[in-house]
Design a protein around this motif. Structure first.
Motif, PDB file in Angstrom:
ATOM      1  N   ASP A 124      43.204  39.910  50.837  1.00 51.69           N
ATOM      2  CA  ASP A 124      41.756  40.153  50.772  1.00 51.69           C
ATOM      3  C   ASP A 124      41.037  39.696  52.035  1.00 51.69           C
ATOM      4  O   ASP A 124      39.815  39.784  52.121  1.00 51.69           O
ATOM      5  CB  ASP A 124      41.145  39.499  49.536  1.00 51.69           C
ATOM      6  CG  ASP A 124      41.212  37.976  49.545  1.00 51.69           C
ATOM      7  OD1 ASP A 124      41.851  37.404  50.460  1.00 51.69           O
ATOM      8  OD2 ASP A 124      40.647  37.357  48.630  1.00 51.69           O
ATOM      9  N   GLY A 125      41.792  39.208  53.023  1.00 51.09           N
ATOM     10  CA  GLY A 125      41.196  38.775  54.277  1.00 51.09           C
ATOM     11  C   GLY A 125      40.627  37.367  54.240  1.00 51.09           C
ATOM     12  O   GLY A 125      40.014  36.918  55.195  1.00 51.09           O
ATOM     13  N   ARG A 126      40.829  36.676  53.125  1.00 50.85           N
ATOM     14  CA  ARG A 126      40.344  35.300  52.979  1.00 50.85           C
ATOM     15  C   ARG A 126      41.511  34.406  52.603  1.00 50.85           C
ATOM     16  O   ARG A 126      42.465  34.848  51.982  1.00 50.85           O
ATOM     17  CB  ARG A 126      39.284  35.220  51.884  1.00 50.85           C
ATOM     18  CG  ARG A 126      38.142  36.176  52.063  1.00 50.85           C
ATOM     19  CD  ARG A 126      37.100  36.078  50.993  1.00 50.85           C
ATOM     20  NE  ARG A 126      37.649  36.280  49.652  1.00 50.85           N
ATOM     21  CZ  ARG A 126      36.948  36.150  48.534  1.00 50.85           C
ATOM     22  NH1 ARG A 126      35.666  35.826  48.590  1.00 50.85           N
ATOM     23  NH2 ARG A 126      37.490  36.335  47.366  1.00 50.85           N
ATOM     24  N   ILE A 127      41.397  33.135  52.974  1.00 51.80           N
ATOM     25  CA  ILE A 127      42.426  32.155  52.620  1.00 51.80           C
ATOM     26  C   ILE A 127      41.877  31.288  51.491  1.00 51.80           C
ATOM     27  O   ILE A 127      40.851  30.632  51.633  1.00 51.80           O
ATOM     28  CB  ILE A 127      42.785  31.273  53.837  1.00 51.80           C
ATOM     29  CG1 ILE A 127      43.293  32.123  55.001  1.00 51.80           C
ATOM     30  CG2 ILE A 127      43.802  30.199  53.456  1.00 51.80           C
ATOM     31  CD1 ILE A 127      44.554  32.912  54.711  1.00 51.80           C
ATOM     32  N   SER A 128      42.563  31.337  50.366  1.00 50.36           N
ATOM     33  CA  SER A 128      42.175  30.525  49.207  1.00 50.36           C
ATOM     34  C   SER A 128      42.894  29.184  49.266  1.00 50.36           C
ATOM     35  O   SER A 128      43.766  28.960  50.110  1.00 50.36           O
ATOM     36  CB  SER A 128      42.571  31.251  47.922  1.00 50.36           C
ATOM     37  OG  SER A 128      43.992  31.313  47.818  1.00 50.36           O
ATOM     38  N   GLU A 129      42.554  28.299  48.350  1.00 50.36           N
ATOM     39  CA  GLU A 129      43.276  27.027  48.259  1.00 50.36           C
ATOM     40  C   GLU A 129      44.761  27.273  48.024  1.00 50.36           C
ATOM     41  O   GLU A 129      45.599  26.588  48.601  1.00 50.36           O
ATOM     42  CB  GLU A 129      42.722  26.174  47.111  1.00 50.36           C
ATOM     43  CG  GLU A 129      41.479  25.419  47.465  1.00 50.36           C
ATOM     44  CD  GLU A 129      41.032  24.492  46.348  1.00 50.36           C
ATOM     45  OE1 GLU A 129      41.891  23.958  45.605  1.00 50.36           O
ATOM     46  OE2 GLU A 129      39.817  24.299  46.211  1.00 50.36           O
ATOM     47  N   GLU A 130      45.062  28.255  47.185  1.00 50.60           N
ATOM     48  CA  GLU A 130      46.462  28.563  46.892  1.00 50.60           C
ATOM     49  C   GLU A 130      47.188  29.080  48.126  1.00 50.60           C
ATOM     50  O   GLU A 130      48.338  28.725  48.374  1.00 50.60           O
ATOM     51  CB  GLU A 130      46.561  29.584  45.747  1.00 50.60           C
ATOM     52  CG  GLU A 130      46.095  29.060  44.414  1.00 50.60           C
ATOM     53  CD  GLU A 130      44.566  29.037  44.264  1.00 50.60           C
ATOM     54  OE1 GLU A 130      43.851  29.734  45.027  1.00 50.60           O
ATOM     55  OE2 GLU A 130      44.085  28.305  43.385  1.00 50.60           O
TER      56      GLU A 130
END
Length: 99
Positions: free
Chosen positions: A37-43
């Motif tokens: 999605d183009g974003r870095i999550s905590e996971e």
């Protein structure tokens, strides 16, 4: 450390830390954007820390997102990745260079 064997870097600095440019760091980090999605999550960040041989991945990923997430939406977006550089230097053991 896993960076030197698994990811393209500029090599290892004199202090033994893997060395990469900001662009190389961004490319490496994007490999962990699991849902693309183009974003870095905590996971996603947790997986990156785990892949680099890091410990306390849950705690570090939460702290990393908190330190880099300028707009407070819980994700590190493209415009916020530079905010993660200081965190990576301190907690991931990476030397990030300008060239």
């Amino acid at each position: 450390m896993a960076f030197t064997t698994c990811y393209a870097t500029r090599g290892v600095s004199t202090d033994g830390k893997p060395e990469m440019t900001i662009d190389e760091f961004k490319k490496w980090l994007k490999k962990f954007d699991i849902n693309r999605d183009g974003r870095i999550s905590e996971e996603d960040l947790q997986e990156a820390i785990r892949a680099s041989g890091g410990w306390f991945t849950g705690r570090k990923s939460k702290a990393g997102v908190r330190s880099a997430d300028a707009n407070g939406n819980g994700f590190i977006e493209e415009s916020e990745i530079n905010n993660l550089v200081e965190f990576a230097k301190k907690h991931l053991g990476i030397k990030i260079v300008a060239y």
